[in-house]
Design a protein around this motif. Structure first.
Motif, mmCIF file in Angstrom:
data_model
loop_
_atom_site.group_PDB
_atom_site.id
_atom_site.type_symbol
_atom_site.label_atom_id
_atom_site.label_comp_id
_atom_site.label_asym_id
_atom_site.label_seq_id
_atom_site.Cartn_x
_atom_site.Cartn_y
_atom_site.Cartn_z
ATOM 1 N N ILE A 205 37.516 38.688 51.794
ATOM 2 C CA ILE A 205 38.979 38.689 51.859
ATOM 3 C C ILE A 205 39.581 39.236 50.571
ATOM 4 O O ILE A 205 40.595 39.952 50.593
ATOM 5 N N SER A 206 38.977 38.917 49.421
ATOM 6 C CA SER A 206 39.512 39.403 48.146
ATOM 7 C C SER A 206 39.447 40.921 48.051
ATOM 8 O O SER A 206 40.297 41.535 47.392
ATOM 9 N N PHE A 207 38.493 41.525 48.707
ATOM 10 C CA PHE A 207 38.370 42.979 48.658
ATOM 11 C C PHE A 207 39.451 43.689 49.483
ATOM 12 O O PHE A 207 39.494 44.924 49.490
ATOM 13 N N ALA A 242 39.885 34.667 40.296
ATOM 14 C CA ALA A 242 38.432 34.634 40.452
ATOM 15 C C ALA A 242 37.844 33.339 39.912
ATOM 16 O O ALA A 242 36.870 32.812 40.464
ATOM 17 N N ALA A 243 38.442 32.802 38.842
ATOM 18 C CA ALA A 243 37.932 31.564 38.263
ATOM 19 C C ALA A 243 38.108 30.381 39.209
ATOM 20 O O ALA A 243 37.262 29.479 39.257
ATOM 21 N N PHE A 244 39.203 30.373 39.967
ATOM 22 C CA PHE A 244 39.456 29.257 40.877
ATOM 23 C C PHE A 244 38.904 29.491 42.283
ATOM 24 O O PHE A 244 38.680 28.532 43.021
ATOM 25 N N LEU A 261 37.676 43.215 41.486
ATOM 26 C CA LEU A 261 39.086 43.255 41.860
ATOM 27 C C LEU A 261 39.898 44.136 40.919
ATOM 28 O O LEU A 261 40.811 44.843 41.357
ATOM 29 N N VAL A 262 39.577 44.099 39.634
ATOM 30 C CA VAL A 262 40.278 44.966 38.678
ATOM 31 C C VAL A 262 39.990 46.432 38.989
ATOM 32 O O VAL A 262 40.889 47.289 38.939
ATOM 33 N N LEU A 263 38.741 46.742 39.311
ATOM 34 C CA LEU A 263 38.396 48.118 39.673
ATOM 35 C C LEU A 263 39.129 48.559 40.940
ATOM 36 O O LEU A 263 39.675 49.675 41.008
ATOM 37 N N LEU A 264 39.163 47.694 41.942
ATOM 38 C CA LEU A 264 39.874 48.030 43.176
ATOM 39 C C LEU A 264 41.376 48.153 42.931
ATOM 40 O O LEU A 264 42.044 48.999 43.540
#
Length: 318
Positions: A205-207, A242-244, A261-264
């Protein structure tokens, strides 16, 4: 006998759904509300049937792998069994095993994995059912972009799940290594399967983040100028997320998810930059300027020359 079968309610559901199909009765996709409900019911029934068939395949796949493909049980226990032998539980014959703490726990886990794998295996079919229900109400240009977004969403979710599967063994090893060789990791089946499925779901889902950014940019809600202005806060927010979000709370999974996520986000920002430049060139070629929604429009205060009012028009004297 045939007449009795046709009178069954579930058969009526499918039959009425087919009767209300937009493709046959109305080529332009228009229909009354009740026909839309019949169509939605039919699409949901077909999607559920596809997931059920996929679940049956997944239930069989749990023990039998087709050809060179490993079994589902081997795939799901792969990250745990990749741990060193002194950190995990092994049977007397040396096979890697998970613990079952309650009666018939493995039965519930097998059904859970069967339905999860069935949803993945049948995703092209039930996504098509959703697409077939929505697409008649869209314009040709909207259908083109919607199809691209659905395809990109599926690919991004798969990439995220694959990355999570590759990171899971390293995360488990990092957490298990805190025992300094004095403990071994004997995970229960329910806790381990829940951890793996949740990790795959969160990464998948994050992607979808770049797809969301591109959609908001094309809708004019999130221009590239704001992304460029807010990029430091967005990057910090991605690391906090990402930490949580990672279920294992190991630093490796957090860092990998945050960096991905930063790269995306960077890739999506470049798509937004190209789109905004192309949009600005089109407006300039048409002799127009892009309006800022935060800037108030100018009010014309020039007095207008209007003819004097006709007072006899409102005179009610007989």
């Amino acid at each position: 006998m045939v007449r009795w079968i046709r009178s069954l309610r579930w058969f009526k559901v499918l039959r009425f759904g087919r009767r209300g199909s937009r493709g046959k009765s109305n080529p332009d996709g228009t229909m009354p509300l009740i026909e839309h409900l019949y169509e939605l019911r039919f699409r949901l029934a077909m999607a559920f049937a596809a997931v059920l068939v996929g679940a049956i395949i997944g239930f069989i796949w749990f023990d039998f792998g087709p050809g060179p493909i490993p079994t589902l049980s081997a795939l799901i226990t792969g990250p745990y069994c990749s741990l060193p032998t002194d950190m995990r539980f092994e049977a007397n014959d040396g096979t890697c095993q998970l613990m079952q703490t309650t009666a018939f726990e493995v039965v519930g886990l097998r059904f859970q994995l069967a339905f999860a794998s069935g949803a993945v295996l049948s995703s092209p079919f039930w996504l098509y059912q959703i697409w077939a229900f929505i697409t008649p109400g869209l314009y040709a240009k909207e259908r083109k972009f919607a199809g691209i977004f659905v395809g990109c969403a599926s690919v991004l979710f798969i990439f995220g799940a694959v990355l999570a599967y590759l990171v899971a063994p390293e995360g488990l090893y990092f957490m298990a290594s805190f025992g300094a060789g004095n403990f071994f990791t004997a995970l229960t089946g329910g806790a381990y399967v829940g951890f793996i499925l949740l990790l795959l779901m969160i990464f998948g889902i994050s992607f979808e983040l770049p797809l969301l950014i591109v959609m908001l940019n094309r809708a004019g809600v999130l221009p590239y100028a704001k992304l460029k202005k807010w990029w430091r806060g967005i990057v910090f927010g991605l690391f906090v997320f990402a930490a949580f979000a990672t279920p294992g709370q190991d630093p490796l999974s957090m860092v990998v998810l945050a960096c991905a996520l930063v790269l995306l986000f960077g890739i999506a920002s470049q798509f937004a930059r190209v789109h905004d430049k192309r949009k600005a060139r089109k407006l300039a070629a048409a002799g127009l300027t892009e309006l800022d929604p935060d800037t108030p429009s100018e009010v014309d205060t020039t007095p207008s020359e209007l003819p004097p009012p006709d007072r006899n028009r409102y005179d009610d004297t007989p």
